[in-house]
Design a protein around this motif. Structure first.
Motif, mmCIF file in Angstrom:
data_model
loop_
_atom_site.group_PDB
_atom_site.id
_atom_site.type_symbol
_atom_site.label_atom_id
_atom_site.label_comp_id
_atom_site.label_asym_id
_atom_site.label_seq_id
_atom_site.Cartn_x
_atom_site.Cartn_y
_atom_site.Cartn_z
ATOM 1 N N UNK A 1 38.576 68.711 57.211
ATOM 2 C CA UNK A 1 39.394 69.898 56.927
ATOM 3 C C UNK A 1 38.733 70.757 55.858
ATOM 4 N N UNK A 2 38.243 70.130 54.800
ATOM 5 C CA UNK A 2 37.598 70.887 53.729
ATOM 6 C C UNK A 2 36.315 71.553 54.223
ATOM 7 N N UNK A 3 35.510 70.823 54.991
ATOM 8 C CA UNK A 3 34.248 71.368 55.507
ATOM 9 C C UNK A 3 34.500 72.566 56.413
ATOM 10 N N UNK A 4 35.528 72.456 57.277
ATOM 11 C CA UNK A 4 35.832 73.550 58.207
ATOM 12 C C UNK A 4 36.323 74.794 57.484
ATOM 13 N N UNK A 5 36.784 74.624 56.245
ATOM 14 C CA UNK A 5 37.351 75.749 55.491
ATOM 15 C C UNK A 5 36.336 76.453 54.605
ATOM 16 N N UNK A 6 35.153 75.874 54.459
ATOM 17 C CA UNK A 6 34.148 76.462 53.567
ATOM 18 C C UNK A 6 33.812 77.890 53.990
ATOM 19 N N UNK A 7 34.004 78.835 53.087
ATOM 20 C CA UNK A 7 33.687 80.231 53.351
ATOM 21 C C UNK A 7 34.604 80.929 54.320
ATOM 22 N N UNK A 8 35.698 80.285 54.722
ATOM 23 C CA UNK A 8 36.562 80.865 55.756
ATOM 24 C C UNK A 8 38.006 81.070 55.314
ATOM 25 N N UNK A 9 38.347 80.694 54.086
ATOM 26 C CA UNK A 9 39.728 80.850 53.636
ATOM 27 C C UNK A 9 39.769 81.610 52.316
ATOM 28 N N UNK A 10 40.815 82.391 52.144
ATOM 29 C CA UNK A 10 41.024 83.066 50.863
ATOM 30 C C UNK A 10 42.234 82.516 50.116
ATOM 31 N N UNK A 11 42.968 81.605 50.780
ATOM 32 C CA UNK A 11 44.172 81.049 50.157
ATOM 33 C C UNK A 11 44.191 79.539 50.335
ATOM 34 N N UNK A 12 44.241 78.828 49.213
ATOM 35 C CA UNK A 12 44.333 77.370 49.179
ATOM 36 C C UNK A 12 45.752 76.999 48.739
ATOM 37 N N UNK A 13 46.446 76.203 49.562
ATOM 38 C CA UNK A 13 47.837 75.840 49.275
ATOM 39 C C UNK A 13 47.975 74.330 49.196
ATOM 40 N N UNK A 14 48.608 73.852 48.132
ATOM 41 C CA UNK A 14 49.011 72.453 48.041
ATOM 42 C C UNK A 14 50.482 72.378 48.406
ATOM 43 N N UNK A 15 50.807 71.534 49.368
ATOM 44 C CA UNK A 15 52.167 71.429 49.883
ATOM 45 C C UNK A 15 52.935 70.347 49.125
ATOM 46 N N UNK A 16 53.842 70.789 48.248
ATOM 47 C CA UNK A 16 54.699 69.868 47.498
ATOM 48 C C UNK A 16 56.159 70.035 47.898
ATOM 49 N N UNK A 17 56.393 70.664 49.049
ATOM 50 C CA UNK A 17 57.773 70.974 49.447
ATOM 51 C C UNK A 17 58.581 69.711 49.774
#
Length: 436
Positions: free
Chosen positions: A145-161
């Motif tokens: 998941x982290x590798x696929x997101x490299x350079x492709x996301x502008x928003x990082x969300x931690x889900x604590x809901x």
């Protein structure tokens, strides 16, 4: 109140049951059962044989391809490698370890170099070798998941809901060790370089919110987004819409709208792997429900049988009707309590019989509630009708593959129709048709 996503419900949350204790107890089982498949992808192959002595934290299974390893969660002797029941109901090859109660572990070699000097490839390798997967239920390999997101996301969300009723494992983590999540987010922030970093949490977790805000005062790049409590707020697509206003397209992924979401327990595990050198061999598990005598949270070794944790919580009452892996909305009923907890097990829910669970002569009254509450804007009733008729083309037209099986439709149906089950059946029909 601002409507952050379409649909949703407000069930009784019953979270106070398992939050009556300030400290976390641990359970030391006589035997652990380590399934060789605890993630989405290829199953592990055993790296040990019967008779071998293993140490806590030792890698005992791995494979090539989309796979992450598994580790011994106790020290002891491998007594068997054989199929055992998995919480998903399937028989899965597993490594059985007899605990010697010496608690001897491998050396954990962490990394304390400054954040900006952390090498991206090394961190990704560390996450993979630690066996980290999505711990909110998805069990997708964390490094991929982290590798696929490299350079492709502008928003990082931690889900604590943690929006499922009864479950308080993530809340307990944040009450006890919020710094693990903050430090884990800083590592992910370094990897992904997002424009925005957010920890999203529902407003029914006041103590956790207070502690998180205290830590983010020293880390202003991390935003705490407090959201109104509503199920299924913690679902990725709904959470992304609530935080960013963006909608993930049908059959799309968060990365399609520039976002990536990690569960907070996963984030904490990433911190422990990178900074402490600890693989994922234990986790917080909520044992709760009206049918268990002493609801509470435990730090549990991966592979601990359900029955051991239930006994540690005082045992089942005489009124027990069913035991679930997970919560009441999306959890799976357990036919065999010798099944072990796995990396994605956040709760063991013990329920009494619900006298209103079923009604005779189930007939739709055309109230439209299932349409009003579906967070994916699907039409559960029409899907159920097409599934009954076996009309696969119509099932596809109704976008059943977008159903996340949250259970909101079934919960809201006054006729108690098994709408979620029908949606699940519809997805299976499409898959079977594609394989023919």
């Amino acid at each position: 109140m601002k409507r952050l996503f379409f649909g949703g419900i407000h069930p009784r949350y019953n979270k106070e049951m398992s939050l009556t204790r300030d400290s976390l107890n641990t359970v030391s089982p006589k035997q652990v059962i380590i399934p060789l498949k605890q993630h989405i992808g290829e199953p592990c192959q055993p790296l040990v044989k019967v008779g071998d002595r293993v140490l806590k934290g030792q890698k005992i299974g791995d494979n090539d391809g989309r796979c992450v390893p598994v580790h011994a969660s106790v020290s002891g002797t491998v007594s068997a490698i054989e199929p055992r029941i998995h919480p998903n109901g399937q028989m899965v090859e597993a490594i059985i370890i007899d605990n010697d109660f010496k608690d001897e572990a491998v050396a954990f070699n962490g990394c304390d170099i400054p954040l900006e000097q952390l090498d991206v490839d090394t961190v990704l390798h560390t996450i993979r070798e630690a066996g980290i997967v999505g711990m909110g239920g998805a069990a997708f390999p964390g490094n991929i998941k982290a590798l696929a997101s490299l350079g492709k996301v502008d928003t990082l969300i931690a889900n604590a809901c943690e929006c499922e009723p009864y479950i308080t494992a993530d809340d307990t983590l944040l009450r006890n060790d919020p710094e693990f999540v903050i430090e884990g987010m800083l590592i992910l922030q370094h990897l992904l370089s997002p424009e925005r970093t957010v920890i999203a949490i529902e407003d029914n977790k006041a103590i956790a919110i207070k502690k998180l805000k205290a830590f983010t005062k020293r880390n202003p790049s991390i935003e705490i987004a407090v959201l109104p409590t509503k199920y299924p707020q913690g679902s990725e697509k709904q959470l992304i819409q609530a935080i960013t206003g963006r909608q993930v397209p049908p059959e799309g992924l968060p990365i399609n709208v520039g976002c990536v979401v990690f569960n907070v327990s996963t984030v904490a595990a990433i911190y422990k792997a990178v900074r402490l050198g600890k693989p994922l061999f234990e986790r917080i598990v909520t044992v709760t429900g009206e049918a268990v005598k002493e609801p509470q949270n435990f730090i549990a070794a991966i592979g601990t049988p359900f029955e051991d944790l239930i006994n540690a919580a005082g045992g089942l009452s005489n009124t027990v009707d069913r035991v679930l892996n997970g919560g009441p909305m999306m959890g799976t009923a357990q036919a065999d309590l010798s099944a072990p907890i796995v990396k994605a097990t956040n709760s063991i829910l013990c329920l009494e019989k619900d006298p209103n669970a079923k009604v005779e002569n189930q007939v739709c009254i055309r109230c439209g509630k299932c349409l009003q509450v579906c967070p994916m804007r699907l039409k559960p009733l029409y899907i159920a009708h097409s599934v009954t008729l076996g009309d696969i083309e119509d099932i596809k037209r109704l976008n059943v593959t977008d159903c996340m099986e949250c259970g909101s439709c079934s919960y809201s149906c006054p006729a108690k129709l098994p709408l979620t089950d029908k949606c699940r059946e519809g997805k299976s029909m499409i898959k079977e048709a594609a394989e023919q």
